[in-house]
Enzyme design. Structure first.
Site, short mmCIF file in Angstrom:
data_model
loop_
_atom_site.label_atom_id
_atom_site.label_comp_id
_atom_site.label_asym_id
_atom_site.label_seq_id
_atom_site.Cartn_x
_atom_site.Cartn_y
_atom_site.Cartn_z
N GLY A 1 -4.66 6.41 0.55
CA GLY A 1 -4.10 5.69 1.44
C GLY A 1 -6.13 4.12 2.10
CB VAL B 1 -0.51 -0.16 1.61
CG1 VAL B 1 -1.47 1.51 1.46
CG2 VAL B 1 -1.76 -1.07 1.21
N GLY C 1 -7.03 11.22 2.03
CA GLY C 1 -7.79 9.96 2.33
C GLY C 1 -7.50 8.69 1.10
N GLY D 1 -2.06 12.44 3.06
CA GLY D 1 -3.22 12.81 3.85
C GLY D 1 -4.21 13.84 3.26
CE1 TYR E 1 -2.75 -0.99 5.84
CE2 TYR E 1 -0.52 -0.28 6.78
CZ TYR E 1 -1.77 -0.56 6.30
OH TYR E 1 -0.58 -0.42 4.59
C1 LIG Z 1 1.02 5.01 4.91
C2 LIG Z 1 0.25 5.91 3.70
C3 LIG Z 1 -0.07 4.52 2.39
C4 LIG Z 1 -1.14 6.38 4.24
O1 LIG Z 1 -2.08 6.90 2.90
P1 LIG Z 1 -2.79 8.41 2.75
O2 LIG Z 1 -3.42 8.78 1.43
O3 LIG Z 1 -1.22 9.82 3.40
O4 LIG Z 1 -3.63 8.60 4.12
P2 LIG Z 1 -4.88 9.13 4.23
O5 LIG Z 1 -4.69 10.72 4.06
O6 LIG Z 1 -5.75 8.38 3.83
O7 LIG Z 1 -4.95 8.65 5.86
C5 LIG Z 1 -5.98 8.16 6.61
C6 LIG Z 1 -6.10 8.23 7.64
O8 LIG Z 1 -5.04 8.23 8.22
C7 LIG Z 1 -4.56 8.94 8.65
N1 LIG Z 1 -2.53 8.45 8.26
C8 LIG Z 1 -1.86 8.75 7.70
N2 LIG Z 1 -1.00 8.35 7.96
C9 LIG Z 1 -0.30 8.25 8.98
C10 LIG Z 1 0.61 7.68 9.77
N3 LIG Z 1 1.76 7.64 9.58
N4 LIG Z 1 0.45 7.82 11.11
C11 LIG Z 1 -0.66 8.29 11.44
N5 LIG Z 1 -1.80 8.27 11.34
C12 LIG Z 1 -1.94 7.87 9.25
C13 LIG Z 1 -4.72 10.59 8.51
O9 LIG Z 1 -4.42 11.53 9.55
C14 LIG Z 1 -6.39 9.94 7.93
O10 LIG Z 1 -7.25 10.43 9.64
P3 LIG Z 1 -8.02 10.89 9.48
O11 LIG Z 1 -9.21 9.47 8.90
O12 LIG Z 1 -8.81 11.01 10.52
O13 LIG Z 1 -8.38 12.02 8.80
C15 LIG Z 1 1.21 6.89 2.95
O14 LIG Z 1 1.76 7.34 3.73
C16 LIG Z 1 1.89 6.23 2.37
O15 LIG Z 1 2.18 5.81 1.43
N6 LIG Z 1 3.44 5.72 3.24
C17 LIG Z 1 4.20 5.12 2.44
C18 LIG Z 1 4.16 3.86 2.84
C19 LIG Z 1 4.02 3.53 3.74
O16 LIG Z 1 4.31 3.21 4.14
N7 LIG Z 1 2.75 2.38 3.28
C20 LIG Z 1 2.16 1.85 4.43
C21 LIG Z 1 2.70 0.45 4.82
S1 LIG Z 1 2.52 -1.18 5.31
#
Ligand SMILES: CC(C)(COP(=O)(O)OP(=O)(O)OC[C@H]1O[C@@H](n2cnc3c(N)ncnc32)[C@H](O)[C@@H]1OP(=O)(O)O)[C@@H](O)C(=O)NCCC(=O)NCCS
Length: 140
Positions: free
Chosen positions: A84, A72, A82, A80, A112
């Protein structure tokens, strides 16, 4: 934002998949290797913004009761928004009768948890590169 979600591997730029994983500090390989992994997965989700690949995820699964989520990732400039959450929720929607497990990158557990995943007390892993996985903080 006008996003397009794709549930198959048609016309994916696999080198870009590798690049996005690299930018996310995730394990990455050559595009060909990711092509094989995604094509061999039960469920794939790709997200596009104006025809540009900006995120994805996949699950390996029996399609009925067990599934594991991998890879993912969202392009950093789209974090940030939405996306993910959308990726994970769409994977779940494709195989709704399954239990889902995954291992989060260290520091990403809260992402997660917001999606209702719980920490597992008895998770065990056997890894090809055991030392690297331990150094990353994934195993004890
Ligand atoms: C982790 C990742 C997929 C999140 O994607 P994103 O599009 O930024 O996340 P979203 O905007 O959908 O966030 C959904 C919720 O999770 C929260 N969230 C996102 N990343 C977070 C983090 N690192 N720590 C805590 N909360 C987090 C957001 O604040 C949001 O909260 P809300 O629903 O209360 O507003 C993205 O940061 C990423 O690609 N990271 C690099 C790759 C990675 O680490 N992948 C996961 C591997 S297990």
């Amino acid at each position: 934002m006008d996003l397009k979600i794709q549930y198959n591997c048609n016309n994916i730029n696999w080198d870009l998949v590798s690049e996005i994983l690299k930018k996310g500090e995730m394990a990455y390989f050559s595009g060909e290797v990711h092509k094989k992994a995604f094509e061999n997965s039960h469920t794939v989700v790709f997200v596009f913004h104006e025809d540009k690949l900006i995120g994805f995820g996949r699950a390996i699964s029996d399609g009925v009761y067990q599934a594991v989520i991998y890879d993912v990732a969202v392009l950093p400039e789209y974090h940030g928004k939405g996306i993910g959450k959308e990726i994970v929720n769409n994977i779940i929607k494709c195989i709704p009768t399954c239990n889902f497990i995954l291992y989060a990158s260290p520091g990403k557990e809260a992402f997660y948890e917001k999606l209702n995943f719980k920490k597992m007390k008895t998770a065990m892993g056997l890894f090809i590169n055991a030392e690297k996985v331990r150094d990353k903080g994934i195993t004890e």
